[in-house]
Scaffold this active site. Structure first.
Site, PDB file in Angstrom:
ATOM      1  N   ASP A 100      16.426   2.165   0.288  1.00 13.01           N
ATOM      2  CA  ASP A 100      16.230   1.084   1.265  1.00 13.01           C
ATOM      3  C   ASP A 100      16.925  -0.146   0.676  1.00 13.01           C
ATOM      4  O   ASP A 100      17.339  -0.151  -0.482  1.00 13.01           O
ATOM      5  CB  ASP A 100      14.722   0.821   1.449  1.00 13.01           C
ATOM      6  CG  ASP A 100      14.445  -0.352   2.386  1.00 13.01           C
ATOM      7  OD1 ASP A 100      15.046  -0.401   3.475  1.00 13.01           O
ATOM      8  OD2 ASP A 100      13.649  -1.233   2.023  1.00 13.01           O
ATOM      9  N   SER A 101      17.003  -1.200   1.483  1.00 11.47           N
ATOM     10  CA  SER A 101      17.575  -2.443   0.975  1.00 11.47           C
ATOM     11  C   SER A 101      16.677  -3.055  -0.100  1.00 11.47           C
ATOM     12  O   SER A 101      17.112  -3.945  -0.833  1.00 11.47           O
ATOM     13  CB  SER A 101      17.731  -3.446   2.113  1.00 11.47           C
ATOM     14  OG  SER A 101      16.459  -3.731   2.668  1.00 11.47           O
ATOM     15  N   CYS A 141      10.799  -1.626  11.103  1.00  8.95           N
ATOM     16  CA  CYS A 141      11.474  -1.893   9.820  1.00  8.95           C
ATOM     17  C   CYS A 141      10.503  -1.376   8.770  1.00  8.95           C
ATOM     18  O   CYS A 141       9.292  -1.632   8.863  1.00  8.95           O
ATOM     19  CB  CYS A 141      11.704  -3.388   9.660  1.00  8.95           C
ATOM     20  SG  CYS A 141      12.166  -3.908   7.996  1.00  8.95           S
ATOM     21  N   HIS A 149       9.859  -2.270   5.917  1.00  9.00           N
ATOM     22  CA  HIS A 149       9.110  -3.302   5.183  1.00  9.00           C
ATOM     23  C   HIS A 149       7.791  -3.648   5.891  1.00  9.00           C
ATOM     24  O   HIS A 149       6.832  -4.056   5.237  1.00  9.00           O
ATOM     25  CB  HIS A 149       9.933  -4.593   5.077  1.00  9.00           C
ATOM     26  CG  HIS A 149      10.978  -4.576   4.000  1.00  9.00           C
ATOM     27  ND1 HIS A 149      12.138  -3.846   4.097  1.00  9.00           N
ATOM     28  CD2 HIS A 149      11.040  -5.226   2.794  1.00  9.00           C
ATOM     29  CE1 HIS A 149      12.869  -4.043   3.004  1.00  9.00           C
ATOM     30  NE2 HIS A 149      12.219  -4.868   2.201  1.00  9.00           N
ATOM     31  N   TYR A 177      19.498  -6.240   4.564  1.00 10.89           N
ATOM     32  CA  TYR A 177      20.633  -5.668   5.300  1.00 10.89           C
ATOM     33  C   TYR A 177      20.710  -6.249   6.720  1.00 10.89           C
ATOM     34  O   TYR A 177      21.758  -6.243   7.340  1.00 10.89           O
ATOM     35  CB  TYR A 177      20.466  -4.155   5.450  1.00 10.89           C
ATOM     36  CG  TYR A 177      20.745  -3.301   4.234  1.00 10.89           C
ATOM     37  CD1 TYR A 177      21.376  -3.810   3.093  1.00 10.89           C
ATOM     38  CD2 TYR A 177      20.392  -1.955   4.237  1.00 10.89           C
ATOM     39  CE1 TYR A 177      21.628  -2.997   1.993  1.00 10.89           C
ATOM     40  CE2 TYR A 177      20.654  -1.133   3.150  1.00 10.89           C
ATOM     41  CZ  TYR A 177      21.269  -1.647   2.026  1.00 10.89           C
ATOM     42  OH  TYR A 177      21.527  -0.840   0.955  1.00 10.89           O
ATOM     43  N   GLY A 178      19.539  -6.698   7.227  1.00 14.29           N
ATOM     44  CA  GLY A 178      19.432  -7.056   8.644  1.00 14.29           C
ATOM     45  C   GLY A 178      20.356  -8.173   9.096  1.00 14.29           C
ATOM     46  O   GLY A 178      20.715  -8.242  10.262  1.00 14.29           O
ATOM     47  N   GLU A 193       9.884  -9.119   0.294  1.00 15.72           N
ATOM     48  CA  GLU A 193      10.568  -8.944  -1.004  1.00 15.72           C
ATOM     49  C   GLU A 193      10.015  -9.928  -2.044  1.00 15.72           C
ATOM     50  O   GLU A 193       9.917  -9.600  -3.214  1.00 15.72           O
ATOM     51  CB  GLU A 193      12.084  -9.135  -0.856  1.00 15.72           C
ATOM     52  CG  GLU A 193      12.789  -7.976  -0.166  1.00 15.72           C
ATOM     53  CD  GLU A 193      12.788  -6.680  -0.971  1.00 15.72           C
ATOM     54  OE1 GLU A 193      12.899  -6.724  -2.206  1.00 15.72           O
ATOM     55  OE2 GLU A 193      12.643  -5.613  -0.332  1.00 15.72           O
ATOM     56  N   CYS A 235      15.256   3.233   5.802  1.00 10.89           N
ATOM     57  CA  CYS A 235      15.581   1.897   6.303  1.00 10.89           C
ATOM     58  C   CYS A 235      16.093   2.052   7.730  1.00 10.89           C
ATOM     59  O   CYS A 235      17.078   2.772   7.958  1.00 10.89           O
ATOM     60  CB  CYS A 235      16.654   1.285   5.412  1.00 10.89           C
ATOM     61  SG  CYS A 235      17.270  -0.310   5.993  1.00 10.89           S
TER      62      CYS A 235
HETATM   63  N1  DGL Z   1      13.520  -1.865   5.410  1.00 14.73           N
HETATM   64  C1  DGL Z   1      14.696  -2.213   6.160  1.00 14.73           C
HETATM   65  C2  DGL Z   1      14.577  -1.649   7.590  1.00 14.73           C
HETATM   66  O1  DGL Z   1      13.835  -0.710   7.788  1.00 14.73           O
HETATM   67  C3  DGL Z   1      14.911  -3.665   6.029  1.00 14.73           C
HETATM   68  C4  DGL Z   1      16.210  -4.110   6.487  1.00 14.73           C
HETATM   69  C5  DGL Z   1      16.745  -5.340   5.822  1.00 14.73           C
HETATM   70  O2  DGL Z   1      17.004  -5.283   4.639  1.00 14.73           O
HETATM   71  O3  DGL Z   1      16.945  -6.327   6.530  1.00 14.73           O
HETATM   72  O4  DGL Z   1      15.226  -2.074   8.513  1.00 14.73           O
END
Ligand code: DGL
Length: 291
Positions: A16-17, A192, A194, A48-49, A160, A79
């Site tokens: 994941d990010s 997401c 997170h 990543y978003g 985070e 992710c």
């Molecule tokens: N956990 C990622 C997801 O499911 C987060 C994306 C991000 O880093 O913005 O989209």
């Protein structure tokens, strides 16, 4: 390239990010307790978003190469943002490799809602992705359910930072969720990985709003089941006996190992070995320059 014969003892690679994929990892550990696991948190590039799609694709390909170089027999893209942007490219790059992605649970949400209004909390990039929009349109056509899309800008950063229940995180959640409730949503998709990590804060907020009836949809459990199915179908499920070494988990991060180790302890109550790694993207990057 994936070697032709992979031993069932090889690890499953998950990434994941950042820490969000740990909400998926906990389901994988519960359902597949014998599997060795590798987890990469691409924290150096999170979130990543808000990144250009080409960068997300490049990161996904680079991390998958890293995991395969560590011997991974299967990959879980834990992710939503990375799955929407890159799972097709990843599957093309590694034909024959079991690859599981994660997508917002629109289908289970459509089955749950009584008001026919579903709020979808996700990153901006996920909600703009063609793959996601196609799925939304198809389910809307089939069921008449209306999906209210809510980008949650800044929420991944809060998580985070470990701010799962701070005042700033709670008021951010309130700002995102209140308009969905006002539009009669009775089901919220945590789109997401997170966001299940702040499920407690979301549930408290719903109770305070007198909306304890609202259902929350998280697909971590379904992802673990899909991984189990794919491993079984490919003959790759790890088989153990009394003499087998216990399943091991190793964490990797593209930022601080100390911070990621602390996240494992605080979010999952475990203390696996964690290494900081530099995972470089292959050159040239796809579609460079980034859009
Ligand atoms: N956990 C990622 C997801 O499911 C987060 C994306 C991000 O880093 O913005 O989209």
């Amino acid at each position: 390239m994936v070697p032709a014969t992979l031993p069932h003892d090889a690890p499953v690679g998950i990434f994941d990010s950042g820490v969000g994929g740990l909400s998926v990892l906990r389901h994988i550990q519960a359902q597949l307790p014998h599997e060795h696991l590798l987890y990469v948190a691409d924290t150096g590039y999170a979130p990543y978003g808000d990144k250009p799609e080409a960068l997300v694709i490049a990161r996904v390909l680079a991390i998958a190469d890293f995991l395969i170089a560590q011997g991974a027999k299967a990959i879980v893209v834990a992710c939503n943002t990375a799955t929407v942007a890159a799972v097709r490219v990843l599957r093309e790059a590694h034909p024959g490799m079991p690859i599981v992605g994660v997508e917002p649970g629109l289908k289970p949400a459509a089955a749950l809602t009584r008001s026919k209004k579903v709020g979808v909390l996700a990153t901006e990039r996920t909600l703009r992705g063609a793959k996601f929009l196609q799925l939304r349109d198809q389910i809307h056509r089939d069921t008449g359910v209306e999906f209210l899309l809510q980008p949650c800008v800044g929420l991944v950063d809060q998580i985070e930072f470990g701010e799962l229940a701070s005042h700033a995180t709670t008021s951010m959640l309130e700002r995102f969720i209140a308009p969905l409730l006002a539009q009669d949503a009775d089901t919220l998709v945590l789109g997401c990985t997170h966001y299940p990590l702040v499920r407690g804060a979301i549930e408290r907020l719903l109770l305070d709003a007198g909306r304890g009836d609202v259902a929350l949809v998280d697909t971590g459990d379904a992802v673990a089941r899909q991984l189990a199915r794919l491993l079984a179908a490919s003959g790759l499920l790890r088989v153990t006996d009394a003499g087998s070494i216990p399943a091991a988990l190793t964490g990797y991060t593209t930022a601080s190992a100390t911070v990621f180790g602390a996240a494992f302890r605080s979010l999952l109550g475990i203390d696996p070995p964690v290494c900081a790694v530099d995972i470089a993207e292959p050159q040239p990057l796809p579609d460079a320059p980034y859009n």
